[in-house]
Design a protein around this motif. Structure first.
Motif, mmCIF file in Angstrom:
data_model
loop_
_atom_site.group_PDB
_atom_site.id
_atom_site.type_symbol
_atom_site.label_atom_id
_atom_site.label_comp_id
_atom_site.label_asym_id
_atom_site.label_seq_id
_atom_site.Cartn_x
_atom_site.Cartn_y
_atom_site.Cartn_z
ATOM 1 N N GLY A 65 0.783 -1.241 0.000
ATOM 2 C CA GLY A 65 0.000 0.000 0.000
ATOM 3 C C GLY A 65 0.810 1.284 0.000
ATOM 4 O O GLY A 65 0.218 2.368 0.078
ATOM 5 N N ILE A 66 2.145 1.182 -0.106
ATOM 6 C CA ILE A 66 2.984 2.381 0.015
ATOM 7 C C ILE A 66 4.148 2.362 -0.976
ATOM 8 O O ILE A 66 4.352 1.388 -1.691
ATOM 9 C CB ILE A 66 3.593 2.498 1.435
ATOM 10 C CG1 ILE A 66 4.463 1.267 1.738
ATOM 11 C CG2 ILE A 66 2.507 2.668 2.474
ATOM 12 C CD1 ILE A 66 5.301 1.423 2.997
ATOM 13 N N GLU A 67 4.917 3.463 -0.944
ATOM 14 C CA GLU A 67 6.202 3.501 -1.629
ATOM 15 C C GLU A 67 7.277 3.782 -0.576
ATOM 16 O O GLU A 67 7.045 4.567 0.352
ATOM 17 C CB GLU A 67 6.208 4.603 -2.674
ATOM 18 C CG GLU A 67 5.134 4.368 -3.717
ATOM 19 C CD GLU A 67 5.115 5.417 -4.810
ATOM 20 O OE1 GLU A 67 5.389 5.045 -5.955
ATOM 21 O OE2 GLU A 67 4.823 6.580 -4.514
ATOM 22 N N THR A 68 8.415 3.137 -0.706
ATOM 23 C CA THR A 68 9.529 3.456 0.188
ATOM 24 C C THR A 68 10.651 4.060 -0.654
ATOM 25 O O THR A 68 10.969 3.567 -1.723
ATOM 26 C CB THR A 68 10.042 2.219 0.955
ATOM 27 O OG1 THR A 68 10.630 1.297 0.039
ATOM 28 C CG2 THR A 68 8.922 1.530 1.717
ATOM 29 N N SER A 99 5.565 -0.540 -3.438
ATOM 30 C CA SER A 99 5.238 -1.903 -2.984
ATOM 31 C C SER A 99 3.951 -2.386 -3.638
ATOM 32 O O SER A 99 3.798 -3.577 -3.882
ATOM 33 C CB SER A 99 5.083 -1.941 -1.464
ATOM 34 O OG SER A 99 3.839 -1.388 -1.075
ATOM 35 N N GLY A 100 3.033 -1.447 -3.918
ATOM 36 C CA GLY A 100 1.742 -1.846 -4.458
ATOM 37 C C GLY A 100 1.144 -2.952 -3.606
ATOM 38 O O GLY A 100 1.257 -2.952 -2.380
ATOM 39 N N GLY A 101 0.550 -3.969 -4.268
ATOM 40 C CA GLY A 101 -0.181 -5.010 -3.571
ATOM 41 C C GLY A 101 0.658 -5.903 -2.675
ATOM 42 O O GLY A 101 0.118 -6.559 -1.783
ATOM 43 N N GLY A 102 1.971 -5.952 -2.911
ATOM 44 C CA GLY A 102 2.765 -6.772 -2.013
ATOM 45 C C GLY A 102 4.158 -7.018 -2.522
ATOM 46 O O GLY A 102 4.354 -7.446 -3.659
ATOM 47 N N ILE A 103 5.108 -6.725 -1.673
ATOM 48 C CA ILE A 103 6.502 -7.043 -1.974
ATOM 49 C C ILE A 103 7.141 -7.523 -0.680
ATOM 50 O O ILE A 103 6.749 -7.106 0.414
ATOM 51 C CB ILE A 103 7.232 -5.810 -2.557
ATOM 52 C CG1 ILE A 103 8.582 -6.220 -3.154
ATOM 53 C CG2 ILE A 103 7.427 -4.715 -1.513
ATOM 54 C CD1 ILE A 103 9.235 -5.120 -3.953
ATOM 55 N N THR A 133 0.661 -3.354 -9.276
ATOM 56 C CA THR A 133 1.846 -4.201 -9.437
ATOM 57 C C THR A 133 3.064 -3.484 -8.846
ATOM 58 O O THR A 133 3.269 -2.302 -9.109
ATOM 59 C CB THR A 133 2.093 -4.440 -10.944
ATOM 60 O OG1 THR A 133 0.894 -4.971 -11.498
ATOM 61 C CG2 THR A 133 3.236 -5.391 -11.181
ATOM 62 N N PRO A 134 3.861 -4.184 -8.056
ATOM 63 C CA PRO A 134 5.045 -3.543 -7.485
ATOM 64 C C PRO A 134 5.972 -3.003 -8.576
ATOM 65 O O PRO A 134 6.045 -3.560 -9.678
ATOM 66 C CB PRO A 134 5.731 -4.684 -6.721
ATOM 67 C CG PRO A 134 4.670 -5.672 -6.460
ATOM 68 C CD PRO A 134 3.707 -5.568 -7.600
ATOM 69 N N ARG A 135 6.669 -1.926 -8.249
ATOM 70 C CA ARG A 135 7.580 -1.312 -9.216
ATOM 71 C C ARG A 135 8.793 -0.782 -8.464
ATOM 72 O O ARG A 135 8.705 -0.424 -7.287
ATOM 73 C CB ARG A 135 6.878 -0.152 -9.936
ATOM 74 C CG ARG A 135 7.690 0.395 -11.087
ATOM 75 C CD ARG A 135 6.932 1.478 -11.823
ATOM 76 N NE ARG A 135 6.652 2.604 -10.957
ATOM 77 C CZ ARG A 135 6.643 3.865 -11.377
ATOM 78 N NH1 ARG A 135 6.904 4.151 -12.631
ATOM 79 N NH2 ARG A 135 6.362 4.836 -10.538
ATOM 80 N N TYR A 136 9.841 -0.684 -9.197
ATOM 81 C CA TYR A 136 11.104 -0.426 -8.537
ATOM 82 C C TYR A 136 11.925 0.491 -9.435
ATOM 83 O O TYR A 136 12.140 0.183 -10.605
ATOM 84 C CB TYR A 136 11.721 -1.816 -8.377
ATOM 85 C CG TYR A 136 13.129 -1.909 -7.984
ATOM 86 C CD1 TYR A 136 13.473 -2.000 -6.648
ATOM 87 C CD2 TYR A 136 14.121 -1.963 -8.954
ATOM 88 C CE1 TYR A 136 14.792 -2.147 -6.292
ATOM 89 C CE2 TYR A 136 15.434 -2.109 -8.592
ATOM 90 C CZ TYR A 136 15.760 -2.212 -7.261
ATOM 91 O OH TYR A 136 17.053 -2.360 -6.899
ATOM 92 N N PHE A 284 0.623 -13.421 -0.192
ATOM 93 C CA PHE A 284 0.863 -11.982 -0.056
ATOM 94 C C PHE A 284 1.428 -11.368 -1.332
ATOM 95 O O PHE A 284 0.983 -10.323 -1.787
ATOM 96 C CB PHE A 284 1.812 -11.724 1.120
ATOM 97 C CG PHE A 284 2.056 -10.279 1.375
ATOM 98 C CD1 PHE A 284 1.105 -9.508 2.042
ATOM 99 C CD2 PHE A 284 3.218 -9.653 0.925
ATOM 100 C CE1 PHE A 284 1.328 -8.157 2.273
ATOM 101 C CE2 PHE A 284 3.440 -8.309 1.159
ATOM 102 C CZ PHE A 284 2.486 -7.566 1.830
ATOM 103 N N VAL A 285 2.413 -12.035 -1.913
ATOM 104 C CA VAL A 285 3.057 -11.512 -3.120
ATOM 105 C C VAL A 285 2.257 -11.964 -4.325
ATOM 106 O O VAL A 285 2.078 -13.157 -4.559
ATOM 107 C CB VAL A 285 4.519 -11.992 -3.209
ATOM 108 C CG1 VAL A 285 5.142 -11.606 -4.534
ATOM 109 C CG2 VAL A 285 5.325 -11.411 -2.050
ATOM 110 N N LYS A 286 1.715 -10.995 -5.057
ATOM 111 C CA LYS A 286 0.831 -11.331 -6.191
ATOM 112 C C LYS A 286 1.603 -11.380 -7.508
ATOM 113 O O LYS A 286 1.153 -11.969 -8.469
ATOM 114 C CB LYS A 286 -0.282 -10.278 -6.348
ATOM 115 C CG LYS A 286 -0.950 -9.862 -5.052
ATOM 116 C CD LYS A 286 -2.029 -10.820 -4.617
ATOM 117 C CE LYS A 286 -2.728 -10.309 -3.363
ATOM 118 N NZ LYS A 286 -3.408 -11.407 -2.652
#
Ligand code: FE2
Length: 287
Positions: A65-68, A99-103, A133-136, A284-286
Motif C-alpha cells: 500500500g505504500i512507496e519506500t 510496494s503496491g499489492g505486495g513485496i 503491481t510492485p515497481r522499482y 501476499f506476493v501477487k
C-alpha cells in the motif's frame, strides 16, 4: 515579499527508535508526535559511525500500500526483493520502491569505515493504486542531476523540477519533489511552493534559518530537525555563518482514510486484516 513568505509550521526533533533487527535511527514522521503528514507516512534518518548501530539491518519483510524511498548519503545498503531485484544502494543513489499489492524485501547496510548516513521516506498510495503491481526505480548517483548555482548553492534533483532541470524519478502519484540542497555559509535559497502541497525540509548537516529573512519568528534550525512548512507562496532558507544541507520534499495530500499496521498502510482495518491473512497463507506476493 513578507506577505507571501512561507511560514514554518513546526520544527520537529527526531526521536531515537530501534527498528528492523536492531537498527538505531532517528524518526521524525510516524511517531507519537507526528503520525503522518499526508502523503508522507514515515521519515527515518539513519546515521552512525558505529556498525553495531545498523549492521543487523532489515531482514526480509513485507510492504503493501505504500512507496519506500531510500536515499544514501554515505555507506552502502545491500538489497533483494520478491520481484527478483537485487543489488546495492551506494553513496548518492536512490531507490524508489512502489510496494503496491505486495513485496517482500530485505535492506541490509554493509559495515563502512566512515559514518553511514541515509534516509527512508514512506509515501502513501491512493486507494486505487494500493494493490497495483510492485515497481522499482533504482537510480544511480550519476543519473541524478546536480545544479550548481553561481552563488554556490548545490541542488541534487531526485524528483521534481528546479531551474528547468527534472529529476529522474517519474510517474509517482503524489507528484513529489525530492531534492538535496546545500547552501554555503551566508547563502540563501528560495523555492516556490505549489498551493495545497505538503512541504518539509529535513536539516541533516549544519544550520540554517527557514523563513522569510526578517520575520521575527525566523529561527535558526540546527541538524537534525524536520521543518514542516506551510503551502503559501515560497519559502526561503538561509545558511548562517556555517553552511546548511537539507532534503526538500513535497507531495500532494491524498485526503483518504489511513489504516496502518507496521509495513502495511491501507484505507481500512479490513484491508489490514487481509494483508495479515495473505501473509499467513502465502498469498501476499501477487506479482
Ligand atoms: Fe522495507
Amino acid at each position: 515579499m513578507n506577505s507571501q513568505s512561507n511560514n514554518v509550521l513546526q520544527i520537529i526533533k527526531p526521536e531515537p527508535v530501534i527498528e528492523g533487527a536492531g537498527v538505531r535511527l532517528k524518526r521524525s514522521i510516524a511517531t507519537a508526535t507526528l503520525d503522518h503528514l499526508d502523503p508522507f507516512l514515515l521519515f527515518d534518518h539513519f546515521g552512525s559511525d558505529n556498525p553495531d548501530d545498523y549492521i543487523k539491518g532489515f531482514p526480509m519483510h513485507p510492504h503493501r500500500g505504500i512507496e519506500t524511498v531510500t536515499y544514501m548519503i554515505s555507506g552502502v545498503v545491500s538489497h533483494k526483493d520478491s520481484m527478483g531485484n537485487s543489488g546495492r544502494i551506494h553513496d548518492g543513489d536512490v531507490q524508489w520502491m512502489t510496494s503496491g499489492g505486495g513485496i517482500m524485501h530485505e535492506e541490509m547496510p554493509l559495515p563502512c569505515q566512515q559514518e553511514m548516513v541515509g534516509f527512508q521516506l514512506w509515501v502513501n498510495l491512493p486507494a486505487g493504486l494500493k494493490m497495483t503491481t510492485p515497481r522499482y526505480q533504482n537510480i544511480a548517483s550519476d543519473q541524478i542531476p546536480e545544479i550548481i548555482r553561481d552563488d554556490g548553492v548545490k541542488i541534487r534533483v531526485i524528483a521534481g523540477e528546479m531551474d528547468g532541470v527534472c529529476g529522474p524519478v517519474s510517474d509517482i502519484f503524489a507528484d513529489p519533489t525530492y531534492m538535496d540542497v546545500s547552501i554555503p555559509a551566508n547563502g540563501s535559497f528560495s523555492y516556490s511552493v505549489e498551493q495545497g502541497d505538503t512541504v518539509i525540509a529535513y536539516v541533516f548537516e549544519g544550520e540554517g534559518v527557514f523563513d522569510s529573512g526578517d520575520l521575527p519568528k525566523a529561527e535558526t534550525v540546527s541538524q537534525p530537525r524536520l521543518v514542516v512548512l506551510s503551502d503559501t507562496g515560497f519559502f526561503e532558507a538561509r545558511a548562517t555563518k556555517r553552511y546548511v544541507r537539507f532534503l526538500l520534499i513535497s507531495g500532494k495530500p491524498l485526503n483518504e482514510p489511513i489504516a496502518r499496521y507496521g509495513p502495511f498502510v491501507m484505507n481500512t482495518q479490513d484491508e489490514i486484516q487481509q494483508a495479515l491473512e495473505d501473509l499467513k497463507n502465502g498469498t501476499f506476493v501477487k506479482n
